[in-house]
Design a protein around this motif. Structure first.
Motif, PDB file in Angstrom:
ATOM      1  N   ARG A   4     -11.948 -49.570 142.680  1.00 55.00           N
ATOM      2  CA  ARG A   4     -10.874 -48.746 142.124  1.00 55.00           C
ATOM      3  C   ARG A   4     -10.605 -49.109 140.671  1.00 55.00           C
ATOM      4  NH1 ARG A   4      -5.605 -49.345 145.093  1.00 55.00           N
ATOM      5  NH2 ARG A   4      -4.609 -50.008 143.211  1.00 55.00           N
ATOM      6  N   LEU A   5     -10.627 -50.418 140.363  1.00 53.81           N
ATOM      7  CA  LEU A   5     -10.448 -50.861 138.985  1.00 53.81           C
ATOM      8  C   LEU A   5     -11.564 -50.330 138.105  1.00 53.81           C
ATOM      9  CD1 LEU A   5      -9.150 -52.624 136.778  1.00 53.81           C
ATOM     10  CD2 LEU A   5     -10.643 -54.459 137.544  1.00 53.81           C
ATOM     11  N   ALA A  34     -11.358 -56.788 129.565  1.00 56.33           N
ATOM     12  CA  ALA A  34     -10.147 -56.040 129.216  1.00 56.33           C
ATOM     13  C   ALA A  34      -9.126 -56.110 130.349  1.00 56.33           C
ATOM     14  CB  ALA A  34     -10.485 -54.579 128.905  1.00 56.33           C
ATOM     15  N   ALA A  35      -9.592 -55.956 131.583  1.00 59.93           N
ATOM     16  CA  ALA A  35      -8.686 -55.996 132.729  1.00 59.93           C
ATOM     17  C   ALA A  35      -8.061 -57.378 132.889  1.00 59.93           C
ATOM     18  CB  ALA A  35      -9.441 -55.597 133.995  1.00 59.93           C
ATOM     19  N   LEU A  36      -8.853 -58.425 132.691  1.00 60.20           N
ATOM     20  CA  LEU A  36      -8.331 -59.783 132.822  1.00 60.20           C
ATOM     21  C   LEU A  36      -7.340 -60.097 131.703  1.00 60.20           C
ATOM     22  CD1 LEU A  36      -8.591 -62.169 134.700  1.00 60.20           C
ATOM     23  CD2 LEU A  36     -10.480 -63.003 133.293  1.00 60.20           C
ATOM     24  N   LEU A  37      -7.649 -59.658 130.487  1.00 56.87           N
ATOM     25  CA  LEU A  37      -6.718 -59.861 129.366  1.00 56.87           C
ATOM     26  C   LEU A  37      -5.407 -59.104 129.607  1.00 56.87           C
ATOM     27  CD1 LEU A  37      -9.344 -59.601 126.508  1.00 56.87           C
ATOM     28  CD2 LEU A  37      -7.953 -61.628 126.981  1.00 56.87           C
ATOM     29  N   ALA A  38      -5.506 -57.878 130.118  1.00 57.60           N
ATOM     30  CA  ALA A  38      -4.300 -57.098 130.412  1.00 57.60           C
ATOM     31  C   ALA A  38      -3.495 -57.745 131.528  1.00 57.60           C
ATOM     32  CB  ALA A  38      -4.670 -55.661 130.770  1.00 57.60           C
ATOM     33  N   GLU A  39      -4.188 -58.288 132.524  1.00 59.53           N
ATOM     34  CA  GLU A  39      -3.498 -58.980 133.616  1.00 59.53           C
ATOM     35  C   GLU A  39      -2.721 -60.173 133.067  1.00 59.53           C
ATOM     36  OE1 GLU A  39      -2.215 -59.688 137.503  1.00 59.53           O
ATOM     37  OE2 GLU A  39      -3.242 -57.947 136.707  1.00 59.53           O
ATOM     38  N   SER A  46       5.747 -57.257 131.345  1.00 62.61           N
ATOM     39  CA  SER A  46       5.344 -56.059 130.614  1.00 62.61           C
ATOM     40  C   SER A  46       4.310 -56.425 129.566  1.00 62.61           C
ATOM     41  CB  SER A  46       6.553 -55.407 129.937  1.00 62.61           C
ATOM     42  OG  SER A  46       7.059 -56.271 128.940  1.00 62.61           O
ATOM     43  N   ILE A  47       3.618 -55.412 129.102  1.00 63.95           N
ATOM     44  CA  ILE A  47       2.652 -55.606 128.018  1.00 63.95           C
ATOM     45  C   ILE A  47       3.275 -55.006 126.766  1.00 63.95           C
ATOM     46  CG2 ILE A  47       0.339 -55.114 127.173  1.00 63.95           C
ATOM     47  CD1 ILE A  47      -0.568 -54.790 130.047  1.00 63.95           C
ATOM     48  N   ALA A  81      -3.694 -52.940 135.265  1.00 67.99           N
ATOM     49  CA  ALA A  81      -2.996 -54.218 135.453  1.00 67.99           C
ATOM     50  C   ALA A  81      -1.609 -54.010 136.039  1.00 67.99           C
ATOM     51  CB  ALA A  81      -2.896 -54.968 134.128  1.00 67.99           C
ATOM     52  N   SER A  82      -0.993 -52.878 135.736  1.00 68.85           N
ATOM     53  CA  SER A  82       0.339 -52.628 136.278  1.00 68.85           C
ATOM     54  C   SER A  82       0.300 -52.487 137.803  1.00 68.85           C
ATOM     55  CB  SER A  82       0.962 -51.394 135.641  1.00 68.85           C
ATOM     56  OG  SER A  82       0.267 -50.228 136.028  1.00 68.85           O
ATOM     57  N   GLU A  83      -0.890 -52.254 138.357  1.00 68.99           N
ATOM     58  CA  GLU A  83      -1.064 -52.181 139.804  1.00 68.99           C
ATOM     59  C   GLU A  83      -1.453 -53.529 140.390  1.00 68.99           C
ATOM     60  OE1 GLU A  83      -3.776 -49.065 140.790  1.00 68.99           O
ATOM     61  OE2 GLU A  83      -2.748 -47.625 139.519  1.00 68.99           O
TER      62      GLU A  83
END
Length: 157
Positions: A4-5, A34-39, A46-47, A81-83
């Motif tokens: 899904r990611l 990118a996903a790990l950095l956003a996490e 919040s980001i 990341a919000s999920e």
């Protein structure tokens, strides 16, 4: 969940080709990073704009991405990341696809993102310990990189 990611972050065909090893293609590595950095950025709730900018700069610099592509990737990663996507699959892909120096560079980028707002939150510190372990980066190496980032950003420990 990892599928899904990947679907959320993938909006174009792979342009980069294979990165070698079991890590998959370079653009898969870019999306995982990118996903790990956003996490890491969302761990404090919040980001913010500074964190988004730090992530985009990191992606552009480390992977040679055009700035516009890095910014778009940050937007998709932030949404994912919000999920609260699980980090183990992403970390494994990055561990397999990056050499040790590349993993250290990613840890450095992660420290820059978590300190983009000037402080380290408990959840961010926990994530950093988990990710360093999953990437096979020692506590000593992660700590040395953290001190380097703090010095560069002018943030007191």
């Amino acid at each position: 969940m990892l599928d899904r990611l990947k679907a959320l972050l993938s909006d174009r065909p792979d342009r980069a080709g294979a990165a070698g090893g079991a890590g998959g293609s370079e653009s898969d590595l870019h999306r995982a990073a990118a996903a790990l950095l956003a996490e890491a950025a969302i761990m404090d709730g919040s980001i913010d704009a500074g964190e988004r900018q730090a992530i985009a700069a990191s992606l552009a610099q480390r992977f040679g991405l055009p700035q516009a592509e890095a910014v778009a990737m940050v937007a998709r990663a932030s949404e994912a990341a919000s999920e609260h996507v699980e980090i183990y699959g992403m970390a494994r892909q990055l561990k397999d696809g990056l050499d040790h120096d590349g993993r250290l560079a990613l840890i450095e980028d992660l420290w820059e993102v978590v300190y983009a707002d000037g402080e380290l939150h408990d959840h961010e510190a926990s994530l950093m310990r988990r990710v360093a372990g999953l990437l096979y980066v020692s506590d000593q190496e992660s700590g040395a990189v953290r001190k380097r980032v703090l010095s560069r950003l002018g943030v007191e420990d």
